[in-house]
Design an enzyme around this catalytic site. Structure first.
Site, PDB file in Angstrom:
ATOM      1  N   ARG A  64       0.784  -1.240   0.000  1.00 22.74           N
ATOM      2  CA  ARG A  64       0.000   0.000   0.000  1.00 22.74           C
ATOM      3  C   ARG A  64       0.816   1.291   0.000  1.00 22.74           C
ATOM      4  NH1 ARG A  64      -2.846  -3.893   2.648  1.00 22.74           N
ATOM      5  NH2 ARG A  64      -4.984  -4.107   1.934  1.00 22.74           N
ATOM      6  N   HIS A  89      -0.932  -2.749  -4.575  1.00 27.10           N
ATOM      7  CA  HIS A  89      -0.372  -3.652  -5.593  1.00 27.10           C
ATOM      8  C   HIS A  89      -0.335  -3.040  -6.999  1.00 27.10           C
ATOM      9  CE1 HIS A  89      -0.163  -6.616  -2.525  1.00 27.10           C
ATOM     10  NE2 HIS A  89      -1.365  -7.146  -2.650  1.00 27.10           N
ATOM     11  N   HIS A 164       2.993 -13.081  -5.199  1.00 29.44           N
ATOM     12  CA  HIS A 164       1.848 -13.158  -4.302  1.00 29.44           C
ATOM     13  C   HIS A 164       1.213 -14.542  -4.203  1.00 29.44           C
ATOM     14  CE1 HIS A 164      -1.588 -11.758  -2.099  1.00 29.44           C
ATOM     15  NE2 HIS A 164      -1.264 -10.490  -2.247  1.00 29.44           N
ATOM     16  N   ASP A 237      -1.677  -9.542   8.728  1.00 27.33           N
ATOM     17  CA  ASP A 237      -1.516  -8.908   7.422  1.00 27.33           C
ATOM     18  C   ASP A 237      -0.478  -7.807   7.626  1.00 27.33           C
ATOM     19  OD1 ASP A 237      -1.713  -8.077   4.849  1.00 27.33           O
ATOM     20  OD2 ASP A 237      -3.799  -7.390   4.949  1.00 27.33           O
ATOM     21  N   GLU A 302       5.435 -12.465   1.202  1.00 21.95           N
ATOM     22  CA  GLU A 302       5.816 -11.568   0.114  1.00 21.95           C
ATOM     23  C   GLU A 302       7.049 -10.754   0.505  1.00 21.95           C
ATOM     24  OE1 GLU A 302       2.072  -9.302  -0.685  1.00 21.95           O
ATOM     25  OE2 GLU A 302       1.265 -10.842   0.606  1.00 21.95           O
TER      26      GLU A 302
HETATM   27  C1  BGC Z   1      -2.211  -7.644   1.329  1.00 22.05           C
HETATM   28  C2  BGC Z   1      -3.634  -7.778   1.764  1.00 22.05           C
HETATM   29  C3  BGC Z   1      -4.537  -7.762   0.553  1.00 22.05           C
HETATM   30  C4  BGC Z   1      -4.119  -8.842  -0.392  1.00 22.05           C
HETATM   31  C5  BGC Z   1      -4.932  -8.813  -1.656  1.00 22.05           C
HETATM   32  C6  BGC Z   1      -1.888  -8.770   0.402  1.00 22.05           C
HETATM   33  O1  BGC Z   1      -0.583  -8.631  -0.071  1.00 22.05           O
HETATM   34  O2  BGC Z   1      -1.319  -7.677   2.425  1.00 22.05           O
HETATM   35  O3  BGC Z   1      -3.980  -6.722   2.626  1.00 22.05           O
HETATM   36  O4  BGC Z   1      -5.866  -7.917   0.922  1.00 22.05           O
HETATM   37  O5  BGC Z   1      -2.768  -8.709  -0.698  1.00 22.05           O
HETATM   38  O6  BGC Z   1      -4.801  -9.995  -2.336  1.00 22.05           O
END
Ligand code: BGC
Length: 335
Positions: A64, A89, A164, A237, A302
């Site tokens: 983010r 992303h 991811h 998260d 990640e």
């Molecule tokens: C994030 C999550 C997000 C997800 C979406 C992750 O990398 O940390 O917050 O909801 O990606 O697929």
């Protein structure tokens, strides 16, 4: 959509050009029973219509950026906000949505390797600079799946690429991975500000918190606590700050499944790793083996620069300049 395969004597990895999406990683356990250890779908059609982050390459800025805003050398940039008030992303048309150019490459260090490349034009998703990206997917003889990222830009820009995949070492489609054990070489993590929806800027010790994975413990033991940072996401998260970061490739952590005995080591040269226990999986999406993708069906690990780094001077540098090269190595080693 063509499926590309990386194969050695024991493991097999399939991916597609759209998003460089890793669609399966088949790994044997000690008895030779093979399981596909990444969350996903049974068919390409479902993959193309399903969750487009599964196994995908994320960029230009994975994770983010608050309000989608950042500044470089006094110039302000506004990215799109595709995750409530934040940019996530790389935006609505992130690198996970792109068709990468894929070609087989012959590199001595790998049994088999492919290069995935992409040109992101100046202004793409409002990011400055034309970015040329190359990602190598390589498989070694000793079961290391290596991802080597490189990028160059025509103007100063921000960058943070990641992969991811959600791992379930007991096999995708076999329910939750909550029972997996995790060990991380991270004495600190970056707590989330509820107001910002991402890192508050604080770097906090994991000591006496559920985020202390310095000694192996189950994911579940952390997720079932009342810690406000855990309750905020109904799990983890969070970005963990890797110890002794110096830009060389080091062991970041180990994920293991007590049931199958499968184990995965993660190595990186990056300063952070996002651990995501996938609270947003609610069983409504049907994945591999026709099974519902339940909460924590897999765990994402990640490797990355910290979330919202472009807005915190004391966080690792996420700015790439024209005379520099972005480099990032991430290794998932199956043991
Ligand atoms: C994030 C999550 C997000 C997800 C979406 C992750 O990398 O940390 O917050 O909801 O990606 O697929």
């Amino acid at each position: 959509m063509q499926v590309y395969t990386l194969k050695n004597k024991s493991i097999e990895i399939d991916f597609i050009a759209r998003g460089g999406q890793i669609i399966s990683i088949k790994v044997p356990d000690a008895k030779g029973n093979v399981a596909d250890v990444v969350v996903g779908y049974d068919t390409i059609e479902e993959t193309l219509n399903g969750d487009a982050y599964f196994g995908a390459l994320c960029g230009r800025y994975a994770n983010r950026i608050v309000n989608g805003e950042f500044e470089i050398e006094g110039e302000k940039f506004q990215l799109d906000c595709n995750n409530e008030t934040n940019h996530l992303h790389g935006g609505v048309d992130g690198f996970n949505q792109r068709n990468w150019n894929v070609s087989a490459v012959d590199l001595d260090r790998y049994v088999q390797a492919y290069q995935l490349s992409l040109i992101s034009e100046d202004g793409d998703q409002n990011y400055p600079g034309k970015l040329e990206v190359s990602v190598i997917y390589g498989l070694t003889g000793d079961n290391q799946f290596v991802i080597e990222y490189e990028a160059e830009t025509s103007k100063p820009t921000v960058i943070n690429l990641t992969s991811h995949a959600y791992f379930n070492l007991n096999g995708a489609g076999n329910g939750s991975a909550m029972n997996h054990e995790l060990q991380l070489n991270a004495s600190n993590y970056t707590p989330i500000s509820a107001g910002l929806g991402t890192t508050s800027g604080e770097i906090a010790s994991v000591k006496d918190t559920p985020f202390d994975f310095t000694i192996e413990k189950t994911i579940e033991s952390a997720c079932e606590t009342d810690h406000e940072q855990i309750r905020m996401f109904d799990g983890i998260d969070h970005n963990f700050v890797l110890d002794d970061f110096d830009g060389t490739v080091k062991l970041a952590g180990v994920l293991s499944d007590p049931e199958s005995g499968r184990k995965m080591e993660v190595y990186t040269d990056q300063p952070g790793i996002q651990i995501y226990t996938a609270a947003h999986f609610d069983g409504s999406d049907i994945g591999k083996k026709g099974a519902p993708i339940v909460q924590c069906a897999g765990i994402a690990m990640e490797t990355q620069i910290f979330p919202n780094s472009p807005n915190y001077e004391h966080f690792p540098n996420a700015i790439l300049k024209p005379d520099e090269k972005y480099k990032h190595v991430c290794i998932y080693k199956f043991c």
